[in-house]
Each structure stands twice: as C-alpha cells, then as structure tokens.
Design a protein around this motif. Structure first.
Motif, short mmCIF file in Angstrom:
data_model
loop_
_atom_site.label_atom_id
_atom_site.label_comp_id
_atom_site.label_asym_id
_atom_site.label_seq_id
_atom_site.Cartn_x
_atom_site.Cartn_y
_atom_site.Cartn_z
N UNK A 190 0.81 -1.21 0.00
CA UNK A 190 0.00 0.00 0.00
C UNK A 190 0.85 1.27 0.00
N UNK A 191 2.02 1.22 0.57
CA UNK A 191 2.91 2.39 0.52
C UNK A 191 3.35 2.64 -0.93
N UNK A 192 3.78 1.59 -1.61
CA UNK A 192 4.21 1.73 -3.00
C UNK A 192 3.03 2.09 -3.90
N UNK A 193 1.89 1.47 -3.67
CA UNK A 193 0.71 1.76 -4.48
C UNK A 193 0.26 3.20 -4.25
N UNK A 194 0.39 3.69 -3.03
CA UNK A 194 0.02 5.07 -2.74
C UNK A 194 0.84 6.05 -3.55
N UNK A 195 2.13 5.76 -3.71
CA UNK A 195 3.00 6.61 -4.53
C UNK A 195 2.49 6.60 -5.97
N UNK A 196 2.24 5.40 -6.50
CA UNK A 196 1.77 5.28 -7.88
C UNK A 196 0.42 5.96 -8.06
N UNK A 197 -0.51 5.75 -7.13
CA UNK A 197 -1.83 6.36 -7.26
C UNK A 197 -1.76 7.89 -7.23
N UNK A 198 -0.82 8.43 -6.49
CA UNK A 198 -0.63 9.88 -6.47
C UNK A 198 -0.25 10.39 -7.87
N UNK A 199 0.66 9.68 -8.50
CA UNK A 199 1.09 10.05 -9.86
C UNK A 199 -0.07 9.86 -10.83
N UNK A 253 5.37 6.33 -16.49
CA UNK A 253 6.64 5.64 -16.30
C UNK A 253 7.80 6.60 -16.08
N UNK A 254 7.84 7.67 -16.85
CA UNK A 254 8.90 8.66 -16.69
C UNK A 254 8.86 9.30 -15.31
N UNK A 255 7.65 9.49 -14.79
CA UNK A 255 7.49 10.11 -13.47
C UNK A 255 7.81 9.13 -12.34
N UNK A 256 7.46 7.87 -12.52
CA UNK A 256 7.64 6.90 -11.43
C UNK A 256 9.02 6.26 -11.42
N UNK A 257 9.73 6.26 -12.54
CA UNK A 257 11.05 5.61 -12.60
C UNK A 257 12.02 6.16 -11.55
N UNK A 258 12.18 7.48 -11.43
CA UNK A 258 13.12 7.96 -10.41
C UNK A 258 12.65 7.67 -8.98
N UNK A 264 13.18 4.16 -4.07
CA UNK A 264 12.59 3.16 -3.18
C UNK A 264 13.40 1.88 -3.18
N UNK A 265 13.76 1.39 -4.37
CA UNK A 265 14.41 0.08 -4.50
C UNK A 265 15.94 0.18 -4.47
N UNK A 266 16.48 1.36 -4.69
CA UNK A 266 17.93 1.52 -4.77
C UNK A 266 18.64 1.13 -3.49
N UNK A 267 19.78 0.52 -3.65
CA UNK A 267 20.61 0.15 -2.50
C UNK A 267 20.21 -1.12 -1.79
N UNK A 268 19.15 -1.77 -2.23
CA UNK A 268 18.78 -3.05 -1.64
C UNK A 268 19.66 -4.11 -2.27
N UNK A 269 20.38 -4.88 -1.45
CA UNK A 269 21.30 -5.87 -2.01
C UNK A 269 20.57 -6.88 -2.91
N UNK A 270 21.26 -7.28 -3.98
CA UNK A 270 20.68 -8.22 -4.95
C UNK A 270 20.23 -9.51 -4.27
N UNK A 271 20.98 -9.99 -3.30
CA UNK A 271 20.61 -11.23 -2.62
C UNK A 271 19.28 -11.06 -1.87
N UNK A 272 19.07 -9.88 -1.29
CA UNK A 272 17.81 -9.62 -0.59
C UNK A 272 16.65 -9.55 -1.58
#
Length: 151
Positions: free
Chosen positions: A22-31, A109-114, A119-127
């Motif tokens: 719901x946190x991620x969806x809230x961001x998308x719904x705002x856009x 897509x252009x608005x949500x990509x950054x 949101x996802x940046x810096x999360x280790x690939x293994x995680x």
C-alpha cells in the motif's frame, strides 16, 4: 515486523507485506491521479499495451482479474472508461491502446522511474532475490486459497 530471538533481524509477515504494497501503491496512485486515471485503469491499459498480440475485451478482463482479483463487471466498466477517455480504441473484436494511451503510460513511467529507483535503490541483490522467491510463493499460495474459496 517481528524479530527472531537468535538474530534480531526483522522477519516479514503478512502485515508487513500489505504495508509495503500500500505504501508503494500510494505513490503510484498519487502520480496516476495527476494524469486523471485510476490504478485499475492503469493496470488494464498497461495489459493492452504490453500484450504480444491484440487482446479482446474478454482477454483483458481475464488478465486484469488475475492481477487484481477484481470482479469482471468492474473491469468491464474500467475498459469502458478507457474507451471513453480515448486511451483504448476498438479494432474489430480487439481493444488497442491509442497514441494517447501509449503517451500516458510513458509519462507515468517517466514520473515513477526515479521514485522507484529511490525506493528500490541500494537493496542488495541477494535480498531482492530472496524477496522475489518469497513473494512468488505467497502469491501462488494466496491464489490457491482464493480459488478454493471461490470454487
């Protein structure tokens, strides 16, 4: 999140999954709101846009229903809304995205990509790999439970 006694690492549970969704969806719904469409409209439009072959209304209803677990009547109303907004157009028995529909999805897509990168940046690939396995299993099990409930 709960923690285990031995590791003090957070252990995900259903509530954590729901809160993240719901946190991620809230961001998308705002856009999406800034672009005048709803989440369900975006899912249906994206399904039409990314289809390898042209889709009928029934095809799109089935695909969106599988994704969102929404009722067929609601999804058909969503397709009608997309047709009325001229984001989808009929082509014989098929529904195809219009240029305006393609442009809208590209703009979202252009608005949500950054934002997604933050949101996802810096999360280790293994995680991410472990999370992907867990989420696939949860989805599979939840779909099976829903199928049993609605059989």
């Amino acid at each position: 999140m709960t923690t285990t006694a031995s590791t003090a690492e957070p252990v995900a549970n259903a509530r954590d999954l729901a809160l993240a969704h719901y946190a991620a969806r809230g961001v998308l719904e705002h856009v999406l709101a800034r672009h005048g469409i709803t989440f369900q409209q975006q899912v249906a439009l994206r399904a039409a846009l990314t289809a390898e072959t042209p889709r009928t209304a029934d095809d799109l209803v089935a695909q969106v229903q599988d994704s969102l677990k929404a009722g067929p009547a609601d999804i058909r109303a969503t397709l009608d809304e997309l047709l009325a907004k001229q984001l989808l157009a009929t082509d014989g028995p098929h529904l195809r995205p219009t240029d305006a529909g393609r442009e809208l999805i590209a703009a979202v897509g252009a608005e949500t990509t950054p934002v997604s990168a933050r949101i996802w940046g810096g999360i280790p690939a293994a995680d991410l790999t472990a999370a992907g396995r867990v989420l696939a299993l949860v989805t599979e099990r939840a779909n099976a439970e829903l199928a049993a409930l609605t059989a």
